[in-house]
Motif scaffolding. Structure first.
Motif, mmCIF file in Angstrom:
data_model
loop_
_atom_site.group_PDB
_atom_site.id
_atom_site.type_symbol
_atom_site.label_atom_id
_atom_site.label_comp_id
_atom_site.label_asym_id
_atom_site.label_seq_id
_atom_site.Cartn_x
_atom_site.Cartn_y
_atom_site.Cartn_z
ATOM 1 N N SER A 55 0.842 -1.189 0.000
ATOM 2 C CA SER A 55 0.000 0.000 0.000
ATOM 3 C C SER A 55 0.884 1.247 0.000
ATOM 4 C CB SER A 55 -0.879 0.004 1.250
ATOM 5 O OG SER A 55 -0.087 0.209 2.409
ATOM 6 N N PRO A 56 0.328 2.396 -0.353
ATOM 7 C CA PRO A 56 1.117 3.634 -0.286
ATOM 8 C C PRO A 56 1.647 3.899 1.121
ATOM 9 C CG PRO A 56 -0.893 4.005 -1.517
ATOM 10 C CD PRO A 56 -1.003 2.624 -0.935
ATOM 11 N N GLU A 57 0.840 3.559 2.129
ATOM 12 C CA GLU A 57 1.287 3.755 3.512
ATOM 13 C C GLU A 57 2.482 2.865 3.837
ATOM 14 O OE1 GLU A 57 -2.939 4.997 3.171
ATOM 15 O OE2 GLU A 57 -1.868 3.207 2.559
ATOM 16 N N ALA A 58 2.466 1.630 3.334
ATOM 17 C CA ALA A 58 3.593 0.723 3.577
ATOM 18 C C ALA A 58 4.851 1.227 2.870
ATOM 19 C CB ALA A 58 3.243 -0.690 3.117
ATOM 20 N N LYS A 59 4.678 1.763 1.673
ATOM 21 C CA LYS A 59 5.832 2.308 0.949
ATOM 22 C C LYS A 59 6.381 3.545 1.653
ATOM 23 C CE LYS A 59 4.436 0.480 -3.520
ATOM 24 N NZ LYS A 59 3.961 0.774 -4.869
ATOM 25 N N ALA A 60 5.487 4.388 2.155
ATOM 26 C CA ALA A 60 5.930 5.571 2.903
ATOM 27 C C ALA A 60 6.636 5.148 4.184
ATOM 28 C CB ALA A 60 4.743 6.470 3.222
ATOM 29 N N ALA A 61 6.118 4.111 4.835
ATOM 30 C CA ALA A 61 6.751 3.615 6.066
ATOM 31 C C ALA A 61 8.148 3.087 5.781
ATOM 32 C CB ALA A 61 5.892 2.519 6.699
ATOM 33 N N LYS A 62 8.328 2.400 4.660
ATOM 34 C CA LYS A 62 9.657 1.902 4.290
ATOM 35 C C LYS A 62 10.612 3.068 4.045
ATOM 36 C CE LYS A 62 12.908 -0.804 2.539
ATOM 37 N NZ LYS A 62 14.105 -0.715 3.329
ATOM 38 N N ASN A 63 10.128 4.089 3.353
ATOM 39 C CA ASN A 63 10.977 5.268 3.112
ATOM 40 C C ASN A 63 11.323 5.978 4.414
ATOM 41 O OD1 ASN A 63 11.316 5.126 0.295
ATOM 42 N ND2 ASN A 63 9.286 5.966 -0.029
ATOM 43 N N LEU A 64 10.363 6.103 5.312
ATOM 44 C CA LEU A 64 10.641 6.719 6.608
ATOM 45 C C LEU A 64 11.620 5.867 7.413
ATOM 46 C CD1 LEU A 64 7.221 8.146 7.811
ATOM 47 C CD2 LEU A 64 9.332 9.410 7.441
ATOM 48 N N HIS A 65 11.464 4.560 7.339
ATOM 49 C CA HIS A 65 12.378 3.653 8.038
ATOM 50 C C HIS A 65 13.821 3.887 7.576
ATOM 51 C CE1 HIS A 65 13.800 -0.078 9.868
ATOM 52 N NE2 HIS A 65 14.329 -0.387 8.705
ATOM 53 N N ASP A 66 14.015 3.950 6.279
ATOM 54 C CA ASP A 66 15.359 4.201 5.751
ATOM 55 C C ASP A 66 15.826 5.619 6.091
ATOM 56 O OD1 ASP A 66 15.598 1.642 4.703
ATOM 57 O OD2 ASP A 66 14.746 2.216 2.769
ATOM 58 N N PHE A 67 14.902 6.575 6.079
ATOM 59 C CA PHE A 67 15.255 7.939 6.446
ATOM 60 C C PHE A 67 15.675 8.012 7.913
ATOM 61 C CE2 PHE A 67 14.025 12.229 7.934
ATOM 62 C CZ PHE A 67 14.926 12.958 7.185
ATOM 63 N N PHE A 68 14.969 7.274 8.780
ATOM 64 C CA PHE A 68 15.355 7.238 10.192
ATOM 65 C C PHE A 68 16.769 6.684 10.352
ATOM 66 C CE2 PHE A 68 10.687 6.877 11.665
ATOM 67 C CZ PHE A 68 10.576 8.247 11.678
ATOM 68 N N ASN A 69 17.118 5.717 9.544
ATOM 69 C CA ASN A 69 18.474 5.169 9.610
ATOM 70 C C ASN A 69 19.484 6.248 9.219
ATOM 71 O OD1 ASN A 69 19.837 2.451 10.033
ATOM 72 N ND2 ASN A 69 20.860 3.258 8.211
ATOM 73 N N TYR A 70 19.189 6.992 8.158
ATOM 74 C CA TYR A 70 20.063 8.082 7.717
ATOM 75 C C TYR A 70 20.236 9.105 8.832
ATOM 76 C CZ TYR A 70 21.456 12.335 5.244
ATOM 77 O OH TYR A 70 22.087 13.488 4.870
ATOM 78 N N ILE A 71 19.123 9.539 9.426
ATOM 79 C CA ILE A 71 19.165 10.523 10.513
ATOM 80 C C ILE A 71 19.948 9.970 11.694
ATOM 81 C CG2 ILE A 71 17.733 11.726 12.238
ATOM 82 C CD1 ILE A 71 17.658 12.947 9.420
ATOM 83 N N THR A 97 32.126 3.568 1.795
ATOM 84 C CA THR A 97 32.077 2.371 0.943
ATOM 85 C C THR A 97 30.706 1.705 0.929
ATOM 86 O OG1 THR A 97 32.889 0.993 2.759
ATOM 87 C CG2 THR A 97 34.539 1.913 1.243
ATOM 88 N N HIS A 98 29.774 2.153 1.754
ATOM 89 C CA HIS A 98 28.446 1.533 1.833
ATOM 90 C C HIS A 98 27.358 2.596 1.759
ATOM 91 C CE1 HIS A 98 31.084 -1.541 3.537
ATOM 92 N NE2 HIS A 98 30.172 -2.412 3.170
ATOM 93 N N SER A 99 26.326 2.297 1.003
ATOM 94 C CA SER A 99 25.218 3.234 0.806
ATOM 95 C C SER A 99 24.269 3.231 2.006
ATOM 96 C CB SER A 99 24.434 2.842 -0.444
ATOM 97 O OG SER A 99 23.271 3.618 -0.557
ATOM 98 N N LEU A 100 23.736 4.404 2.291
ATOM 99 C CA LEU A 100 22.735 4.545 3.351
ATOM 100 C C LEU A 100 21.314 4.426 2.807
ATOM 101 C CD1 LEU A 100 24.110 7.453 5.565
ATOM 102 C CD2 LEU A 100 23.500 5.176 6.339
ATOM 103 N N ASN A 101 21.151 4.135 1.524
ATOM 104 C CA ASN A 101 19.814 4.076 0.930
ATOM 105 C C ASN A 101 18.936 3.005 1.557
ATOM 106 O OD1 ASN A 101 20.360 6.186 -0.758
ATOM 107 N ND2 ASN A 101 20.904 4.893 -2.496
ATOM 108 N N ASP A 102 19.508 1.858 1.868
ATOM 109 C CA ASP A 102 18.774 0.781 2.533
ATOM 110 C C ASP A 102 19.318 0.657 3.949
ATOM 111 O OD1 ASP A 102 17.726 -1.612 3.526
ATOM 112 O OD2 ASP A 102 17.830 -2.611 1.581
ATOM 113 N N GLY A 103 18.552 1.146 4.916
ATOM 114 C CA GLY A 103 19.012 1.214 6.298
ATOM 115 C C GLY A 103 19.338 -0.138 6.902
#
Length: 174
Positions: A55-71, A97-103
């Protein structure tokens, strides 16, 4: 007077033995005057979002999850810079050497590098959890999203009206 004999009523043979059901393929509905024991939620006010998968909410949650890792990596690196410059340098080398895109992938890789980096990964996981549960302002996020959507829609509509009005004025000579 002749007596009338009462004969039992039987169903004529040309009528089907079972009543016709017009709702074939649908669940049976309760009688009109009978109430069901559970409330049926009506979700007809929700928009249908086509697409396969989450769902869009699940996709937004995944993006926020990865964003929280970045923060969280930024928070932890700022902390380390002040009180543990060696660990800070180690984290910066790993980040190069490692991307932060996938937390989760970032933290899993960090955990498996060495025992010292495993400690850094565990610290990131701990701060990520605390940040998302206690420090992130969820109400502010909702307010900001609503405000951004409204302002963006208004700006785009205003620009469109201005463009179409100018074209109309040029065409009509007004």
């Amino acid at each position: 007077m002749a007596s009338l004999a009462l004969l039992p009523l039987t169903q004529p043979s040309f009528l089907p033995s079972k009543p016709f059901k017009s709702n074939v393929g649908f669940p049976p509905s309760p009688p009109l005057n009978q109430r069901t024991s559970h409330a049926t939620p009506l979700n007809c006010h929700k928009m249908y979002v086509p697409g396969n998968g989450a769902s869009p909410e699940a996709k937004a949650a995944k993006n926020l999850h990865d964003f929280f890792n970045y923060i969280t990596v930024k928070i932890v690196s700022a902390q380390l810079q002040n009180y543990n410059p060696e660990a800070y340098k180690d984290l910066m080398e790993f980040m190069n050497t490692h991307s932060l895109n996938d937390g989760d992938k970032f933290c899993a890789s960090l955990m498996r590098e060495s025992s010292r980096r495993k400690t850094l990964a565990l610290r990131i996981l701990e701060v990520r959890s605390a940040y998302s549960k206690r420090d992130f302002e969820w109400d502010n996020l909702k307010r900001l999203v609503f405000k951004m959507v409204d302002e963006s829609n208004t700006k785009l509509m205003r620009e469109y009206v201005q463009e179409t009005t100018r074209v109309t004025e040029k065409e009509t000579g007004k």
